[in-house]
Write an enzyme that holds these catalytic residues in place. Structure first.
Site, PDB file in Angstrom:
ATOM      1  N   LYS A 112       6.596 -37.842  26.284  1.00  0.00           N
ATOM      2  CA  LYS A 112       7.974 -37.710  25.807  1.00  0.00           C
ATOM      3  C   LYS A 112       8.251 -38.635  24.609  1.00  0.00           C
ATOM      4  O   LYS A 112       9.100 -38.340  23.778  1.00  0.00           O
ATOM      5  CB  LYS A 112       8.965 -38.043  26.915  1.00  0.00           C
TER       6      LYS A 112
HETATM    7  C1  LIG Z   1       7.827 -33.881  31.123  1.00  0.00           C
HETATM    8  C2  LIG Z   1       6.445 -33.934  31.629  1.00  0.00           C
HETATM    9  C3  LIG Z   1       5.680 -32.767  31.853  1.00  0.00           C
HETATM   10  C4  LIG Z   1       6.262 -31.368  31.666  1.00  0.00           C
HETATM   11  O1  LIG Z   1       6.519 -31.073  30.318  1.00  0.00           O
HETATM   12  P1  LIG Z   1       7.449 -29.845  29.912  1.00  0.00           P
HETATM   13  O2  LIG Z   1       7.618 -29.928  28.453  1.00  0.00           O
HETATM   14  O3  LIG Z   1       8.734 -30.047  30.664  1.00  0.00           O
HETATM   15  O4  LIG Z   1       6.754 -28.595  30.356  1.00  0.00           O
HETATM   16  C5  LIG Z   1       4.364 -32.910  32.260  1.00  0.00           C
HETATM   17  N1  LIG Z   1       3.822 -34.124  32.475  1.00  0.00           N
HETATM   18  C6  LIG Z   1       4.533 -35.266  32.293  1.00  0.00           C
HETATM   19  C7  LIG Z   1       3.888 -36.561  32.569  1.00  0.00           C
HETATM   20  C8  LIG Z   1       5.853 -35.218  31.864  1.00  0.00           C
HETATM   21  O5  LIG Z   1       6.546 -36.354  31.689  1.00  0.00           O
END
Ligand SMILES: *Cc1c(COP(=O)(O)O)cnc(C)c1O
Length: 467
Positions: A112
């Site tokens: 993120k």
């Molecule tokens: C947010 C997240 C995901 C999922 O990603 P999306 O874009 O919502 O599909 C997978 N793994 C981790 C560690 C995350 O923080």
């Protein structure tokens, strides 16, 4: 470049407007009116560019006139200077065909950060131009909250209110949010689940009492600018593995469908991609939708990969729009049906359009642990987190030509989920030095009941009006 809503009736906006708006006024999501494309020789010319320069080149046409090329480059340099690896998103080889794309070198140890570090700077740039303020209200199951708080802490024109379900995020995740001391950061632990928190946030977006006084915006992946920033690492990885001349496949641990949708965008822009594998855990609505056309939500089952414990994947709407003829009115009706019954069938056009690029797979708890152990035992002691393990499981099961490299997106640092990693492998991953004395710092948060009126009153009391 302008942006249209997937539900066809909200006004088109430029990049700046779409970034500040988050959700479109008709309940849809913003997507570019058309996909900018690169010729193969333009993609070849991106090889070996430093990451911030590659990022600016990939994103420039989405940004349009809202930032000069030079200003965009400066913001990318600033955003990615905080990553602990010079390559920003380095690749690691696991065996002859499997690779990991490490997306966890940012300040809060999950992918993120790649988008949110940039989004924080974009918010500040656009708000100071307009002399306005923003109130960010979000719900988090852990990773979005910590990354968003890090990205906006201390910024003058922004207040951030982050709701998390009390007792249901990991200790590392909670401390990454609650030990931030900046005065514009408000952490709220609510009595209730993530879905309860999410429902209250959605309600606030529709509460004229609140939206009349505050410019409320979102930092989850309904925000287009986040997906745009994630397109870049698909280019970075493919270019290192012989692209664009050689096609590469990606396996993506998926929850809200944001990360893997960015792969679809890269393909639309001209990057040769063999296959995008949507990897889900037992919360498998996307696997059922892509393999059988059945998009129906059930109850969420909690797993060791909580960021994928999702039943409704907001960004799937963007794919249905793009592969289903870009008919906003028809999609609005289809989504209204889904919102009432929690179930819908994909149209034939949507199924065939998705099948051209996407495959999917589901991994249960045993398969997840097995993938963690396989990486540890067969790949030179590689330690991976539970989300990445679901992706790696899907990659190893994939039915693809033997000469196609498969890149699994490593979405979180294993230390963020230490207990689950230790259970599977017997190894307890150490926190990297950049998180410092996380366990010594004081925490600061309020506890509120899972009650909309209490949350709204708290936000109204502490937020600064928009002008
Ligand atoms: C947010 C997240 C995901 C999922 O990603 P999306 O874009 O919502 O599909 C997978 N793994 C981790 C560690 C995350 O923080």
């Amino acid at each position: 470049m302008d942006y249209v809503s997937t539900r066809g009736s909200a006004p088109a906006l430029d990049f700046e407007g779409a970034t500040l708006a988050g959700l479109a006024a008709d309940g849809g999501l913003y997507v570019p009116r058309e996909w900018p494309t690169f010729r193969l020789d333009e993609i070849v010319a991106m090889r070996r560019l430093p990451y911030p320069e590659l990022a600016a080149r990939v994103m420039q046409s989405f940004v349009g006139d809202c930032l000069t090329p030079q200003r965009l480059r400066e913001l990318c340099e600033q955003a990615y200077a905080r990553f602990a690896h010079v390559a920003v998103t380095p690749l690691t080889q696991l065996d002859e065909r499997n690779w990991l794309l490490e997306l966890f070198h940012g300040p809060t140890l999950a992918f993120k950060d790649v988008a949110l570090q940039l989004l924080g700077l974009l918010f500040e740039e656009f708000l100071s131009r307009r002399d306005e303020r923003l109130t960010i209200v979000g719900a988090t199951s852990g990773d979005t909250g910590s990354a968003a708080i890090d990205a906006v802490a201390g910024r003058e024109r922004i207040d951030i209110f982050m709701l998390h379900p009390k007792g249901r995020v990991s200790d590392v995740q909670r401390r990454q949010m609650t030990t931030v001391k900046a005065p514009n950061v408000y952490n709220i632990a609510i009595d209730g689940s993530f879905d309860d928190a999410q429902a209250m946030v959605k309600r606030m977006f529709g509460d004229a009492n609140m939206t009349g006084r505050f410019r409320i915006s979102a930092v989850n992946s309904i925000n287009w600018a986040r997906l745009m920033a994630q397109v870049v690492y698909y280019f970075a990885a493919a270019l290192q593995l012989g692209g664009p001349e050689r096609k590469v496949a990606f396996s993506v641990p998926t929850g809200n469908f944001g990360d893997v949708f960015a792969g679809h965008v890269a393909a639309r822009m001209g990057l040769p991609i063999q296959r995008l594998i949507v990897a889900t855990n037992v919360n498998d609505i996307l696997h059922r939708a892509l393999s059988a056309g059945d998009y129906s939500a059930g109850e969420v089952t909690p797993t060791a990969a909580p960021s994928m414990d999702i039943q409704v994947s907001s960004n799937f709407e963007r794919l249905l729009f793009d592969v289903g003829g870009r008919d906003g009115a028809a999609l609005a009706e289809q989504m209204r049906g889904f919102e009432t019954t929690k179930a819908m069938r994909l149209t034939n056009a949507q199924r065939e359009g998705a099948a051209a690029l996407f495959a999917s797979a589901r991994g249960d708890a045993g398969q997840m642990s097995q993938a963690m152990r396989w990486a540890w035992e067969h790949c030179d002691g590689e330690v991976i987190d539970p989300h990445t393990a679901i992706g790696l499981h899907a990659a190893r099961e994939a039915d693809l030509p033997a000469d196609v490299p498969i890149v699994t997106l490593a979405t979180a640092h294993p230390a963020k989920f230490r207990d689950a990693v230790e259970r599977a492998t017997g190894v307890r991953p150490a926190l990297p030095p950049r998180v410092g004395d996380l366990f010594e710092r004081d925490e600061r948060y309020v506890e509120l009941p899972g009650d909309y009126a209490a949350i709204a009153a708290y936000v109204a009391e502490h937020a600064t009006p928009s002008r």
